[in-house]
Write an enzyme that holds these catalytic residues in place. Sequence first.
Site, short mmCIF file in Angstrom:
data_model
loop_
_atom_site.label_atom_id
_atom_site.label_comp_id
_atom_site.label_asym_id
_atom_site.label_seq_id
_atom_site.Cartn_x
_atom_site.Cartn_y
_atom_site.Cartn_z
N GLU A 228 0.32 4.63 1.30
CA GLU A 228 -0.23 3.44 0.61
C GLU A 228 -0.91 2.84 1.88
O GLU A 228 -1.91 2.01 1.47
CB GLU A 228 1.03 2.53 0.17
CG GLU A 228 1.59 3.10 -1.17
CD GLU A 228 2.90 2.79 -1.44
OE1 GLU A 228 3.47 2.05 -0.84
OE2 GLU A 228 3.31 3.27 -2.69
N ASP B 187 2.72 -3.05 5.96
CA ASP B 187 2.83 -2.67 4.39
C ASP B 187 4.47 -3.20 3.93
O ASP B 187 5.19 -2.08 3.79
CB ASP B 187 2.40 -1.51 3.82
CG ASP B 187 2.28 -1.37 2.14
OD1 ASP B 187 2.66 -2.38 1.69
OD2 ASP B 187 1.93 -0.37 1.78
N LYS C 230 11.51 3.30 -8.27
CA LYS C 230 10.91 4.13 -6.85
C LYS C 230 12.03 4.36 -5.83
O LYS C 230 11.77 5.29 -5.13
CB LYS C 230 9.78 3.25 -6.47
CG LYS C 230 9.05 3.89 -5.69
CD LYS C 230 7.69 2.88 -5.32
CE LYS C 230 6.71 3.56 -4.15
NZ LYS C 230 5.37 2.51 -4.01
N ASP D 41 -1.67 3.10 -8.08
CA ASP D 41 -0.57 2.59 -7.04
C ASP D 41 0.55 2.36 -8.02
O ASP D 41 0.78 1.33 -8.85
CB ASP D 41 -1.00 1.12 -6.71
CG ASP D 41 0.12 0.35 -5.78
OD1 ASP D 41 1.22 1.03 -5.52
OD2 ASP D 41 -0.06 -0.71 -5.42
#
Lengths: 135, 196, 610
Positions: free
Chosen positions: C169, C191, C71, C8
């Site tokens: 994810e 999420d 990210k 992850d």
Amino acid sequence: MAYSDKVVDHYNNPRNVGSFTRDTPGVGTGLVGAPECGDVMKLQIKVDVDTGVIEDARFKTFGCGSAIASSSLATEWLKGKTLDEAAKIKNTDIVNELKLPPVKIHCSVLAEDAIKAALADYREKWAAKAADAAS
Amino acid sequence: MNYFEVFALPRRLGLDADDLQRRFYELSRRHHPDFHQAAPPEAQARALEASALVNAAYRTLRDPIARVEYLLCLEEGRAAGDGADVKPAAPPALLAEMFEIQAALEEARSGGLDAAARATLAAQRARLLERSRDAERRLTGPLARAWDEGPEADRPCVLAACREALATRAYLRTVIQDLSRALGEDEESSVSNRRH
Amino acid sequence: MSRIVGIDLGTTNSLVAYVDEQSGLPRVIPDRDGRVLLPSVVSFTPEGVLVGEPAKRQLVRRPGSTVYSVKRFMGRGFEDVREELRYFPFSVAPAEGIVRIAVGGREVTPPEVSAVVLRALKERAEGHFGEAIERAVVTVPAYFNDSQRQATKDAGRIAGLDVVRIVNEPTAASLAYGLHQLARGVIAIYDLGGGTFDISILRVKDGVFEVLATNGNTHLGGDDFDRALVEWLLDDIRARHGADLSGDPEAMQELRLAAEAAKIRLSAGERTALTLPFADFTYHREILRGELEELIEPLVQATLAPCRMALADAGLPASTIDEVVLVGGSTRVPMVRRRVQELFGKAPHSQLNPDEVVALGAAVQAQILAGGITHMLLLDVTPLSLGLETLGGVASALIPRNTTIPTGARELFTTSVDGQTVVDLHVVQGERELARDCRSLARFELRGIDPMPAGMPKIEVTFLIDANGILQVHAKELRTGKAASIEVTPTYGLADADVARMVEESYAYAEADVHARLLIEARNEADTVMTHVERALRQGADLVPAGELAAIRAALDALRQERDGGNTELIVARTVALNQITEPLATRLMDAALRAALASRRVAEIMESP
């Protein structure tokens, strides 16, 4: 690019947008649609009843860019043509002129259909009268 | 291989959704790239193609309307998405009506939408939506049954009626979408649902 | 075949996990100190590159060369991130194409920064298994576009990892829940991570995890909560102390870290306080949960529209959702839970640790790919419509969003000029009508078309989105059956040659062995502690008895002498010693600061009252 400058120009600056009143002498109206996508196109010609020459043409298209460009080009071509010449305009001519990609060919078909419908409408409404007048 | 053949199903419009899903899962388990990781590159490429075909077939057949559209393509022998050769004669009254609504909409928009205009547009949209649902009900109900169960000889007529109902629905949907956009209720309108 | 791990790669923290052969259950791999989360922070110091906790400790000391939340920059261009650059202390060059971050006199790209994080996780796994790890499943936000996915794959390659699968994810989380039999029926995965938000609606049935629809926002997460709080604190500091800290990178980092910590405390408590000693004043402030909630309300609301769109695309009303699962650290915020519950009309749950569940799911997917799990199958979708720029700049859809992947589309192209041998295609991704409002993915040049009259060539172009959600394009001239060659220019990506060069460079970094890196970490830690102590002595030498002061000076000198030597253990030991001996001083300083802050506040309150 995949599209010619001409087509983009017809898209951005469509010619002859508008309409004539239906009952004006010499006006033929074609209203057609593309069932694939729901586009509708109205194309009108205004014919000099004495000479049989198309004096002016207008269109109104609710649809995608290719349909707008196709009808715009069609009205440009129609002006100054006789009815017989106008009947010879083919969708392939529009495809070649605008360099439409294969997926957009049905837009040119729509324009051809609109021309045919407008000519038919003119003949139905006015040609008989023109013939009467001439005789 | 056509989409019906992918699932080993006959060309029928009435399909059992659960059965279709079961077949879809089964085929996915066979072809999905996840289960071909250790295979040589050519086999992996084949799995990718096969799995993409299964997904496309499921996407089309699980939707009863897309199923009719696809059946028409098959019966007319053209690739999905290509324009029809045999055009349904669009009901002239419908075309004129759609054209007028579009023109009125354009006018309303150029003048800025006040509450009254919005209310009119919204009511119009509700009416068109009901008609579009009507066309859908006709397709998935009587027309689908007529295709599946009616005599072979009636099939051309059934297809023609399907074509007409689909065309009606397409015109209505385009106008409904334009109305929704004018009402500002469709900001993130999907390209996929746009024309062409 | 070597083992495949699940990673992850998060905005804030990253983790690595695997499936334990004996129990068949996924497990996260801790580092040597037992920590599972690796902060996704990379610091480019003159001594070398730091990653994780040691890098995180450089955030305040070296704000300009310590990169975090990278990210948010993956697969993006300068224009995309321009707005939020003011929140970052490092600078980004205003250039075309991919984002380039200037750190310590050189430029690095987001994939290179992520590669440092991935490499650390790779080494962690290698240490755990005692064998080389070369393959990984890496997760990305479901709403990541093609460029962002490709950038993630590139990061893996630079780190020496073959990314065998990119997994979304939320879907990964569903696999972890599914394996534990904790989710079935139609489930919604909400999420909310550090920088990204995803909502996915899935049907879990007969071991098949079929994603029905997904939506999200790749620029919405806990970071934005922190920013809202930072802005509010800046205003408060301006009002109370007449100081504008927004131009001071070090103070901004301290403020950001304090805001983040306060936000976390407010998930458990109704109120919290923060005390920040700055050079000229000490800022003290109590914050109520209600105050934070007022600040983040619009952000939380912004997650609900994508939820509704996903439901609409799945063709399901909210009431038909059987279970709502929360993933991501930001779902610990009570207001988030409340709003989700209101939307779906049922209490969301998060039995599995929301920080770990994505990595656990990645490990499950890795095990499926390795052939170790055969009863589970994941059918994911492409989050965004794929289209071609056509007439008048309109995006014409090839593949609609939420199509199950792998999926493909074929399109015919021809030439518009006689003798034309090249055709250009512009591929975009997004839901907007105009191509310029969508994300430009790449321009493709179909070359080697035989010269023919215009409109004669028929070039069939196949667009395939693979199971990673990444686009592949093939072209064929139908008359000749000849494959046309395609030259791809990614709009926001690295060219193959760039990646190859970065792989080379990263090998050089990898060869610096573990000992060398530990030494770098130790030196940086020593520098941080020494800076703090020196500052403390300047501020509060009068608070220290003479004997203690001498001892502190001695410990400081001892560490300074050792710092440039090569003995890591000794540097660490002396750093620890200096830390311990200055603890009473630190306590006294903090007390004094608090008293001062409280006193000044009381004065201010008295002055304000009529």
